[in-house]
Design a protein around this motif. Structure first.
Motif, PDB file in Angstrom:
ATOM      1  N   SER A 212     -86.541  47.637 -59.339  1.00 56.41           N
ATOM      2  CA  SER A 212     -86.741  48.651 -58.362  1.00 56.41           C
ATOM      3  C   SER A 212     -85.813  48.465 -56.946  1.00 56.41           C
ATOM      4  N   LEU A 213     -84.831  49.642 -56.490  1.00 51.76           N
ATOM      5  CA  LEU A 213     -84.455  50.245 -55.184  1.00 51.76           C
ATOM      6  C   LEU A 213     -85.588  50.513 -54.657  1.00 51.76           C
ATOM      7  N   ARG A 214     -87.151  50.474 -54.307  1.00 51.89           N
ATOM      8  CA  ARG A 214     -88.266  50.467 -54.134  1.00 51.89           C
ATOM      9  C   ARG A 214     -88.744  49.353 -53.221  1.00 51.89           C
ATOM     10  N   ASP A 215     -89.126  48.445 -54.186  1.00 57.59           N
ATOM     11  CA  ASP A 215     -88.781  47.311 -53.558  1.00 57.59           C
ATOM     12  C   ASP A 215     -88.416  46.712 -52.846  1.00 57.59           C
ATOM     13  N   ASP A 216     -87.524  46.770 -53.262  1.00 58.46           N
ATOM     14  CA  ASP A 216     -86.615  45.661 -52.379  1.00 58.46           C
ATOM     15  C   ASP A 216     -86.356  46.281 -50.636  1.00 58.46           C
ATOM     16  N   PHE A 217     -86.292  47.439 -50.635  1.00 60.39           N
ATOM     17  CA  PHE A 217     -86.701  48.390 -48.999  1.00 60.39           C
ATOM     18  C   PHE A 217     -87.607  47.490 -48.480  1.00 60.39           C
ATOM     19  N   LEU A 218     -88.809  48.234 -49.277  1.00 63.55           N
ATOM     20  CA  LEU A 218     -90.107  47.302 -48.967  1.00 63.55           C
ATOM     21  C   LEU A 218     -89.540  46.320 -48.532  1.00 63.55           C
ATOM     22  N   HIS A 219     -89.230  45.254 -48.952  1.00 64.66           N
ATOM     23  CA  HIS A 219     -89.562  43.871 -49.515  1.00 64.66           C
ATOM     24  C   HIS A 219     -88.320  43.555 -47.068  1.00 64.66           C
ATOM     25  N   THR A 220     -87.199  44.957 -47.358  1.00 65.61           N
ATOM     26  CA  THR A 220     -86.315  44.433 -46.230  1.00 65.61           C
ATOM     27  C   THR A 220     -87.636  44.910 -45.350  1.00 65.61           C
ATOM     28  N   ILE A 221     -87.654  46.078 -45.256  1.00 69.00           N
ATOM     29  CA  ILE A 221     -89.135  46.663 -44.340  1.00 69.00           C
ATOM     30  C   ILE A 221     -89.918  45.453 -43.529  1.00 69.00           C
ATOM     31  N   MET A 222     -90.617  44.295 -44.915  1.00 74.82           N
ATOM     32  CA  MET A 222     -91.165  43.472 -44.619  1.00 74.82           C
ATOM     33  C   MET A 222     -90.491  42.441 -43.432  1.00 74.82           C
ATOM     34  N   GLY A 223     -89.149  42.120 -43.851  1.00 68.86           N
ATOM     35  CA  GLY A 223     -88.456  41.086 -42.822  1.00 68.86           C
ATOM     36  C   GLY A 223     -88.672  41.361 -41.634  1.00 68.86           C
ATOM     37  N   LEU A 224     -88.847  43.020 -41.004  1.00 66.13           N
ATOM     38  CA  LEU A 224     -88.087  43.343 -39.522  1.00 66.13           C
ATOM     39  C   LEU A 224     -89.322  43.482 -38.955  1.00 66.13           C
ATOM     40  N   ASN A 225     -90.455  42.788 -39.724  1.00 67.78           N
ATOM     41  CA  ASN A 225     -91.535  42.773 -39.254  1.00 67.78           C
ATOM     42  C   ASN A 225     -92.321  43.843 -38.100  1.00 67.78           C
ATOM     43  N   PRO A 226     -92.161  44.954 -38.817  1.00 65.75           N
ATOM     44  CA  PRO A 226     -92.664  45.571 -38.263  1.00 65.75           C
ATOM     45  C   PRO A 226     -94.229  45.858 -37.404  1.00 65.75           C
ATOM     46  N   ALA A 227     -94.719  45.963 -36.410  1.00 64.54           N
ATOM     47  CA  ALA A 227     -96.280  46.578 -35.648  1.00 64.54           C
ATOM     48  C   ALA A 227     -96.843  47.497 -36.579  1.00 64.54           C
ATOM     49  N   ILE A 228     -96.110  47.910 -37.127  1.00 62.35           N
ATOM     50  CA  ILE A 228     -96.987  49.223 -38.628  1.00 62.35           C
ATOM     51  C   ILE A 228     -95.681  49.968 -39.315  1.00 62.35           C
ATOM     52  N   VAL A 229     -96.223  50.087 -40.738  1.00 58.74           N
ATOM     53  CA  VAL A 229     -95.793  50.763 -41.536  1.00 58.74           C
ATOM     54  C   VAL A 229     -96.804  52.004 -42.021  1.00 58.74           C
ATOM     55  N   VAL A 230     -96.321  53.429 -41.904  1.00 60.73           N
ATOM     56  CA  VAL A 230     -97.037  54.676 -42.022  1.00 60.73           C
ATOM     57  C   VAL A 230     -96.314  54.974 -43.497  1.00 60.73           C
ATOM     58  N   VAL A 231     -97.154  55.514 -44.685  1.00 61.90           N
ATOM     59  CA  VAL A 231     -96.402  55.804 -46.020  1.00 61.90           C
ATOM     60  C   VAL A 231     -97.659  56.733 -46.195  1.00 61.90           C
ATOM     61  N   VAL A 232     -96.195  58.276 -46.253  1.00 61.33           N
ATOM     62  CA  VAL A 232     -97.732  59.575 -46.114  1.00 61.33           C
ATOM     63  C   VAL A 232     -96.152  59.600 -47.245  1.00 61.33           C
ATOM     64  N   ASP A 233     -97.440  60.900 -48.885  1.00 66.84           N
ATOM     65  CA  ASP A 233     -96.615  61.147 -49.997  1.00 66.84           C
ATOM     66  C   ASP A 233     -97.862  62.625 -50.194  1.00 66.84           C
ATOM     67  N   GLU A 234     -97.261  62.863 -51.489  1.00 61.79           N
ATOM     68  CA  GLU A 234     -98.510  63.976 -52.198  1.00 61.79           C
ATOM     69  C   GLU A 234     -98.770  62.961 -53.348  1.00 61.79           C
ATOM     70  N   ASP A 235    -100.132  62.592 -53.647  1.00 62.31           N
ATOM     71  CA  ASP A 235    -101.104  62.039 -54.155  1.00 62.31           C
ATOM     72  C   ASP A 235    -100.337  62.864 -55.905  1.00 62.31           C
ATOM     73  N   ALA A 236     -99.761  62.673 -56.622  1.00 61.08           N
ATOM     74  CA  ALA A 236     -99.640  62.901 -57.795  1.00 61.08           C
ATOM     75  C   ALA A 236     -98.575  61.837 -58.499  1.00 61.08           C
ATOM     76  N   ASP A 237     -98.733  61.214 -60.250  1.00 68.38           N
ATOM     77  CA  ASP A 237     -98.151  60.206 -60.445  1.00 68.38           C
ATOM     78  C   ASP A 237     -96.650  61.395 -61.321  1.00 68.38           C
ATOM     79  N   LEU A 238     -95.517  61.332 -61.117  1.00 65.63           N
ATOM     80  CA  LEU A 238     -94.485  62.002 -61.126  1.00 65.63           C
ATOM     81  C   LEU A 238     -93.619  61.603 -61.872  1.00 65.63           C
TER      82      LEU A 238
END
Length: 369
Positions: A212-238
């Motif tokens: 999962s490249l998506r999970d790998d990306f989020l793990h990398t973001i986690m390692g940056l220790n951000p003050a906040i991560v905002v995720v916005v998207d369309e609420d559908a399961d495609l």
């Protein structure tokens, strides 16, 4: 498909217009599977170039037409503003498909901060998913426009671009060393993901294979220790491999923009037809393409929240001030738009149906649940 062609019209009621785009997507898929069996004589006389490029002014009007994008901007900026309160240096890593339209509002709010504005850096990728809206100016010009606005508001500002082709960029973004090198020790890091994660490959087949490249990306973001991560998207399961399920979920979701536009734009409005053509671009990508050509891999807000928790993030509840700001924004639009809270999410609704979700996250157990 011939039957659908007889009842579907790009200039009809919302259901007919939606059906017309599904017909186009099915024909496109048939052409990919069996080119000689494709029907060419369907009603395509008023087709729009779905890769049209907008001016900056046109883009501003595009995002203001319905609150599909501005809902996320408002919720995100309010959460970011709260998270960086008292910070003197802020660096936003911005993953978005809307060409930084979000940031003038935040810059303006920071300029009015009682303790004075922080120095602000924004870093964006030089390439983005090949999905609408498209802009007729470069990333460099977007950055210059932001810099000019920040200077006008007396906010110290720096704009950075990280390069590479989209596919190679996605791979490089999961490299913790390459991403962390962008930041300075004394900066507070903010990560903004607006309609971006969906373009990272991550469907049922890949998950079952343990990749999962998506999970790998989020793990990398986690390692940056951000003050906040905002995720916005369309609420559908495609984000599924089953074509039948994708078609069903897509139809049950994308009627919303067609129905919303019907409430205030005439049937022959060029603005409406162009906006619907961009939705049609999404429909065609979801239905016609597979593999790396399928960029639209939406997952529902509930699934995204579970993914964030699995990676190790904790949800941050949106404060009452944010809720008030979003409600004020929606008051400027048609009465069918509404908002609800759903666990970690704020959700934009149309006639009670979920359309867009906004979430905020922090690493580890720092969230306010």
């Amino acid at each position: 498909m011939w039957v659908l062609n007889n009842v579907a019209s790009l200039s009809g009621d919302p259901n007919q217009r939606l059906t017309s785009w599904f017909l186009r997507a099915l024909i496109s898929r048939a052409a990919n599977v069996c080119p000689t069996a494709t029907m060419h004589h369907f009603d395509g006389s008023s087709a729009i170039d779905r890769r049209r490029q907008m001016t900056v002014t046109e883009l501003a009007g595009y995002v203001d037409l319905i609150p599909w994008h501005t809902f996320g901007f408002c919720a995100s900026n309010s959460a970011i503003f709260k998270a960086i309160r008292g910070c003197s240096k802020v660096h936003v890593l911005d993953f978005s498909v809307t060409h930084c339209v979000q940031w003038p509002t935040l810059i303006d709010a920071l300029a009015k901060r009682p303790e004075g504005p922080p120095s602000l850096r924004i870093t964006v990728p030089s390439v983005r998913p090949p999905v609408p809206p498209f802009l007729n100016v470069s990333c460099e010009e977007v950055g210059q426009r932001l810099s000019n606005f920040a200077r006008f508001r007396d906010v110290e500002f720096e704009f950075n671009i990280i390069g590479g082709y989209f596919e190679s960029l996605l791979t490089s973004l999961v490299d913790p060393h390459q991403l962390s090198s962008l930041f300075r020790d004394d900066e507070v890091i903010v990560v903004n993901c607006q309609n971006w994660l969906r373009s990272m490959p991550d469907d049922d087949e890949e998950q079952s294979a343990g990749s999962s490249l998506r999970d790998d990306f989020l793990h990398t973001i986690m390692g940056l220790n951000p003050a906040i991560v905002v995720v916005v998207d369309e609420d559908a399961d495609l984000n599924v491999s089953s074509l039948t399920t994708r078609i069903t979920n897509c139809f049950n979701y994308l009627w919303i923009p067609f129905d919303a536009l019907e409430t205030f734009l005439p049937k022959d409005s060029a603005q409406r037809i162009e906006y619907e053509s961009d939705v049609g671009h999404k429909i065609e990508n979801v239905i016609s393409h597979e593999g790396c050509q399928r960029m639209e891999r939406l997952e529902s807000g509930a699934k995204l929240c579970q993914r964030m928790k699995n990676v190790g993030f904790s949800g941050v509840m949106f404060c009452e001030e944010t809720v008030k700001e979003v409600k004020s924004l929606l008051d400027e639009h048609a009465s069918g738009w509404g908002m609800k809270r759903d666990e970690e999410m704020l959700v934009l609704t149309w006639k009670g149906h979920n359309s867009v979700f906004a979430t905020a996250w922090v690493p580890g157990g720092l969230g306010e649940n």
